[in-house]
Design an enzyme around this catalytic site. Sequence first.
Site, short mmCIF file in Angstrom:
data_model
loop_
_atom_site.label_atom_id
_atom_site.label_comp_id
_atom_site.label_asym_id
_atom_site.label_seq_id
_atom_site.Cartn_x
_atom_site.Cartn_y
_atom_site.Cartn_z
CG HIS A 46 -100.43 53.94 -24.04
ND1 HIS A 46 -99.60 54.06 -25.14
CD2 HIS A 46 -101.32 54.97 -24.13
CE1 HIS A 46 -99.98 55.10 -25.87
NE2 HIS A 46 -101.01 55.67 -25.27
N GLY A 79 -110.92 46.70 -17.94
CA GLY A 79 -111.60 47.07 -19.17
C GLY A 79 -111.02 46.43 -20.41
CB VAL A 80 -108.83 47.70 -23.03
CG1 VAL A 80 -108.23 47.23 -24.34
CG2 VAL A 80 -110.00 48.66 -23.31
CD GLN A 81 -103.45 45.10 -23.23
OE1 GLN A 81 -102.99 44.13 -22.64
NE2 GLN A 81 -103.43 45.20 -24.56
#
Length: 206
Positions: free
Chosen positions: A124, A39-41
Amino acid sequence: MAKIDFGGIVEEVITSDEFSMEKARDVLKDETIVVLGYGVQGPAQALNLKDNGFPVIIGQIEGDEFWNKAITDGFVPGKTLLPIEVAAKKGTIIKELLSDAGQVATWPIVKECLNEGDALYFSHGFAIVYKDQTGIVPPADIDVIMVAPKGSGLNVRRNFLDGSGINSSYAIHQDFTGRATERTHALATAIGSGYLFPTTFENEVY
C-alpha cells in the site's frame, strides 16, 4: 508486456507466462525475504511464499496474538519468527506489511536495519505518499517497491490455495540497484499474483 481489453479500456499487463515461477526463483535465489507484520496481508503473503519454496522470516512483536498465530502457521521462534528489529537486520528484502500505524511506530528501528542495495517493499502506498505525516522517507541507496494485491489477505491466500491466483498492481518508487523491477515482478509471482498491472504509489493510494 501483454495488452488486454477490459470493457473498452486497454491495460498493459504482465502474466505468469511472461514472468514464470522459475524466473522468480532465479531472481530471488540470493535474497533473504523478511515479512514485517503478521496481521492482514502478512500471513497470506508469507505462507504463499513459503509454499512456493521461498524461505521467509517473520518479524512480529514477540508474544502477541499475531506472534502466536505465526507459530500456529508453522513459523519457528528464534529461527523463522523473530522480533521486528532482529528480523529486519537479516533481510535483503523487507516487506512492510505492518499496519500504517505500525509502520510509523517502527520506522526508526527499521530504517537503521536497511543496508545499501536492500529492497523495501510495500503493499500500500500510504506511508510513502504521505511521508510528511508518516515520517517514512527511505534512504537513497535502496530499492523501494510495491506489490498491491487486489484483495484482502484472506483472498490472497484462498485464491492461491484454489489455484486461481489474485491480480496485483505493482510500482517502483526508487530503483537504486537497477534490479527493482525484476525484484518486484519476482515477488509478485512468488506470492501468487496472476495478472500484474503497472501503477505508481500515488495512483494506488488515490
